[in-house]
Design a protein around this motif. Sequence first.
Motif, PDB file in Angstrom:
ATOM      1  N   ASP A 222     105.582  46.293  39.337  1.00 15.54           N
ATOM      2  CA  ASP A 222     105.160  46.395  37.941  1.00 15.54           C
ATOM      3  C   ASP A 222     103.734  45.879  37.826  1.00 15.54           C
ATOM      4  OD1 ASP A 222     104.828  46.407  35.213  1.00 15.54           O
ATOM      5  OD2 ASP A 222     106.766  45.480  34.757  1.00 15.54           O
ATOM      6  N   LEU A 223     102.778  46.810  37.646  1.00 18.93           N
ATOM      7  CA  LEU A 223     101.367  46.440  37.551  1.00 18.93           C
ATOM      8  C   LEU A 223     100.811  46.658  36.147  1.00 18.93           C
ATOM      9  CD1 LEU A 223     101.743  47.705  40.712  1.00 18.93           C
ATOM     10  CD2 LEU A 223      99.406  46.828  40.770  1.00 18.93           C
ATOM     11  N   ARG A 224     101.665  46.592  35.155  1.00 16.03           N
ATOM     12  CA  ARG A 224     101.182  46.736  33.785  1.00 16.03           C
ATOM     13  C   ARG A 224     100.224  45.596  33.446  1.00 16.03           C
ATOM     14  NH1 ARG A 224     106.731  47.395  30.583  1.00 16.03           N
ATOM     15  NH2 ARG A 224     107.382  46.017  32.302  1.00 16.03           N
ATOM     16  N   SER A 225      99.100  45.948  32.854  1.00 16.03           N
ATOM     17  CA  SER A 225      98.041  45.007  32.459  1.00 16.03           C
ATOM     18  C   SER A 225      97.415  44.274  33.642  1.00 16.03           C
ATOM     19  CB  SER A 225      98.556  43.988  31.432  1.00 16.03           C
ATOM     20  OG  SER A 225      98.914  44.634  30.227  1.00 16.03           O
ATOM     21  N   ALA A 226      97.706  44.691  34.870  1.00 15.14           N
ATOM     22  CA  ALA A 226      97.031  44.114  36.033  1.00 15.14           C
ATOM     23  C   ALA A 226      95.638  44.717  36.137  1.00 15.14           C
ATOM     24  CB  ALA A 226      97.825  44.392  37.302  1.00 15.14           C
ATOM     25  N   ASP A 227      94.639  43.887  36.377  1.00 11.00           N
ATOM     26  CA  ASP A 227      93.261  44.353  36.532  1.00 11.00           C
ATOM     27  C   ASP A 227      93.067  44.785  37.975  1.00 11.00           C
ATOM     28  OD1 ASP A 227      90.526  44.737  36.735  1.00 11.00           O
ATOM     29  OD2 ASP A 227      90.020  42.979  35.532  1.00 11.00           O
ATOM     30  N   VAL A 228      92.913  46.094  38.185  1.00  7.07           N
ATOM     31  CA  VAL A 228      92.783  46.625  39.551  1.00  7.07           C
ATOM     32  C   VAL A 228      91.387  47.184  39.823  1.00  7.07           C
ATOM     33  CG1 VAL A 228      95.244  47.132  39.732  1.00  7.07           C
ATOM     34  CG2 VAL A 228      93.698  48.895  38.851  1.00  7.07           C
ATOM     35  N   ILE A 229      90.417  46.778  39.042  1.00  4.74           N
ATOM     36  CA  ILE A 229      89.075  47.304  39.241  1.00  4.74           C
ATOM     37  C   ILE A 229      88.606  46.986  40.669  1.00  4.74           C
ATOM     38  CG2 ILE A 229      87.765  45.269  38.465  1.00  4.74           C
ATOM     39  CD1 ILE A 229      85.939  47.203  36.919  1.00  4.74           C
ATOM     40  N   GLY A 230      88.199  48.021  41.389  1.00  4.61           N
ATOM     41  CA  GLY A 230      87.706  47.838  42.746  1.00  4.61           C
ATOM     42  C   GLY A 230      88.764  47.554  43.795  1.00  4.61           C
ATOM     43  N   ALA A 231      90.043  47.530  43.415  1.00  6.46           N
ATOM     44  CA  ALA A 231      91.098  47.269  44.399  1.00  6.46           C
ATOM     45  C   ALA A 231      91.224  48.456  45.350  1.00  6.46           C
ATOM     46  CB  ALA A 231      92.430  47.023  43.689  1.00  6.46           C
ATOM     47  N   ASP A 232      91.387  48.163  46.634  1.00  4.64           N
ATOM     48  CA  ASP A 232      91.485  49.209  47.655  1.00  4.64           C
ATOM     49  C   ASP A 232      92.954  49.566  47.857  1.00  4.64           C
ATOM     50  OD1 ASP A 232      91.343  50.875  49.861  1.00  4.64           O
ATOM     51  OD2 ASP A 232      89.782  49.680  50.850  1.00  4.64           O
ATOM     52  N   LEU A 233      93.344  50.736  47.364  1.00  8.38           N
ATOM     53  CA  LEU A 233      94.734  51.177  47.423  1.00  8.38           C
ATOM     54  C   LEU A 233      94.964  52.252  48.485  1.00  8.38           C
ATOM     55  CD1 LEU A 233      95.493  51.370  43.587  1.00  8.38           C
ATOM     56  CD2 LEU A 233      96.408  49.708  45.206  1.00  8.38           C
ATOM     57  N   ARG A 234      94.082  52.347  49.453  1.00  7.08           N
ATOM     58  CA  ARG A 234      94.252  53.366  50.477  1.00  7.08           C
ATOM     59  C   ARG A 234      95.594  53.216  51.198  1.00  7.08           C
ATOM     60  NH1 ARG A 234      89.191  52.721  54.219  1.00  7.08           N
ATOM     61  NH2 ARG A 234      89.307  50.603  53.345  1.00  7.08           N
ATOM     62  N   ASP A 235      96.357  54.306  51.162  1.00  3.08           N
ATOM     63  CA  ASP A 235      97.665  54.363  51.823  1.00  3.08           C
ATOM     64  C   ASP A 235      98.667  53.340  51.306  1.00  3.08           C
ATOM     65  OD1 ASP A 235      97.159  56.565  53.513  1.00  3.08           O
ATOM     66  OD2 ASP A 235      96.061  55.280  54.893  1.00  3.08           O
ATOM     67  N   ALA A 236      98.387  52.730  50.163  1.00  2.23           N
ATOM     68  CA  ALA A 236      99.379  51.836  49.558  1.00  2.23           C
ATOM     69  C   ALA A 236     100.540  52.688  49.054  1.00  2.23           C
ATOM     70  CB  ALA A 236      98.755  51.052  48.410  1.00  2.23           C
ATOM     71  N   ASN A 237     101.757  52.230  49.280  1.00  5.68           N
ATOM     72  CA  ASN A 237     102.941  52.956  48.829  1.00  5.68           C
ATOM     73  C   ASN A 237     103.268  52.522  47.406  1.00  5.68           C
ATOM     74  OD1 ASN A 237     105.410  54.191  48.405  1.00  5.68           O
ATOM     75  ND2 ASN A 237     106.174  53.772  50.451  1.00  5.68           N
ATOM     76  N   VAL A 238     102.959  53.378  46.443  1.00  2.00           N
ATOM     77  CA  VAL A 238     103.187  53.044  45.040  1.00  2.00           C
ATOM     78  C   VAL A 238     104.332  53.869  44.450  1.00  2.00           C
ATOM     79  CG1 VAL A 238     100.821  52.272  44.658  1.00  2.00           C
ATOM     80  CG2 VAL A 238     101.396  54.676  44.286  1.00  2.00           C
ATOM     81  N   ALA A 239     105.245  54.324  45.302  1.00  2.47           N
ATOM     82  CA  ALA A 239     106.400  55.087  44.824  1.00  2.47           C
ATOM     83  C   ALA A 239     107.176  54.260  43.801  1.00  2.47           C
ATOM     84  CB  ALA A 239     107.311  55.457  45.988  1.00  2.47           C
ATOM     85  N   GLY A 240     107.375  54.833  42.632  1.00  2.00           N
ATOM     86  CA  GLY A 240     108.125  54.151  41.586  1.00  2.00           C
ATOM     87  C   GLY A 240     107.384  53.022  40.896  1.00  2.00           C
ATOM     88  N   ALA A 241     106.123  52.776  41.261  1.00  3.95           N
ATOM     89  CA  ALA A 241     105.367  51.683  40.660  1.00  3.95           C
ATOM     90  C   ALA A 241     104.937  52.017  39.238  1.00  3.95           C
ATOM     91  CB  ALA A 241     104.141  51.365  41.514  1.00  3.95           C
ATOM     92  N   LYS A 242     104.783  50.991  38.421  1.00  3.42           N
ATOM     93  CA  LYS A 242     104.319  51.136  37.043  1.00  3.42           C
ATOM     94  C   LYS A 242     102.808  50.918  37.019  1.00  3.42           C
ATOM     95  CE  LYS A 242     108.608  49.672  34.746  1.00  3.42           C
ATOM     96  NZ  LYS A 242     109.429  49.477  35.955  1.00  3.42           N
ATOM     97  N   LEU A 243     102.063  52.022  36.976  1.00  2.00           N
ATOM     98  CA  LEU A 243     100.605  51.969  36.978  1.00  2.00           C
ATOM     99  C   LEU A 243      99.992  52.494  35.682  1.00  2.00           C
ATOM    100  CD1 LEU A 243      99.946  53.389  40.576  1.00  2.00           C
ATOM    101  CD2 LEU A 243      99.838  50.990  39.877  1.00  2.00           C
ATOM    102  N   ALA A 244     100.833  53.001  34.800  1.00  2.00           N
ATOM    103  CA  ALA A 244     100.311  53.663  33.599  1.00  2.00           C
ATOM    104  C   ALA A 244      99.481  52.742  32.724  1.00  2.00           C
ATOM    105  CB  ALA A 244     101.461  54.254  32.788  1.00  2.00           C
ATOM    106  N   GLU A 245      99.776  51.453  32.732  1.00  2.00           N
ATOM    107  CA  GLU A 245      99.051  50.519  31.874  1.00  2.00           C
ATOM    108  C   GLU A 245      98.206  49.540  32.677  1.00  2.00           C
ATOM    109  OE1 GLU A 245     101.611  48.747  28.872  1.00  2.00           O
ATOM    110  OE2 GLU A 245     102.905  50.499  28.946  1.00  2.00           O
TER     111      GLU A 245
END
Length: 277
Positions: A222-245
């Motif tokens: 659950d990454l709602r309201s998480a600040d991900v500016i500049g985060a490197d998500l290469r090949d990160a498995n985000v299946a089912g993750a909450k990224l909309a917010e």
Amino acid sequence: MRPLPAEDPLAGSSIDLVSDCGNCFGLCCVALAFSASSDFAVDKPIGEPCANLQQDFRCGIHNRLRGKGFSGCTVYDCFGAGQKVSQSTFDGQDWRGSADTARRMFEVFPIMKQLHELLWYLTEALALPATEPVHADLRAMLATTTALTEDTADAIAKLDVAAHRAEVNVLLLRASEFVRAGFKSRNRRGADLIGAKLRGSDLRGANLRGAYLIGADLRDADLRSADVIGADLRDANVAGAKLAESLFLTQTQVNAARGDARTTIPASLARPTHWRS
């Protein structure tokens, strides 16, 4: 992208922060360099057209990029800088017209890309109710950055874009803090989370700015309201993750990650075709 209030600088403007390859002269295929790696099948220096670039500025293997070893191309996004430089800054002149035009265009494009990226972040921050205390500053910075994109090619080429980014970043961090104020502090800014086992983690409101999440397991996180500016998500498995917010999530980050049909993303972003259904 969240809608802008009508009074803001980008509302009704000609600036488009979504890539439109049909109105670009294939700038990312020429102006940028890449090295042979898992992302690119060959080496290519700045200014040399990719061998897959056709005369109409289209990619000859667009639908087969990953299979041909060019997965890096499927990740890249210019935030609309390509069409801005092609159609506005250079008024429809393409780089094949002259060596001088090509040199200047290739110099301006990476700077414009950074300015458009900043416009993306500022626009998102301004649309968040929690950032109301800094809305006036955000509007002013949005107007300033917009004006920079409208300048001449020579002026843009001379711009100290790093200094401008630093100035904008201070404001974006303040906006982020307002949004995340109601969450338990989780400061993982710049953290080495490569391959981290974070499946199902509650990362709401976390500061993940610049974090290295390469290959991390973020399934059902659950990454709602998480600040991900500049985060490197290469090949990160985000299946089912909450990224909309998530705060300041970009198309490039989404493209670089591995999601599925359950992964939620902002309505302003496109679901990558290589994600699992």
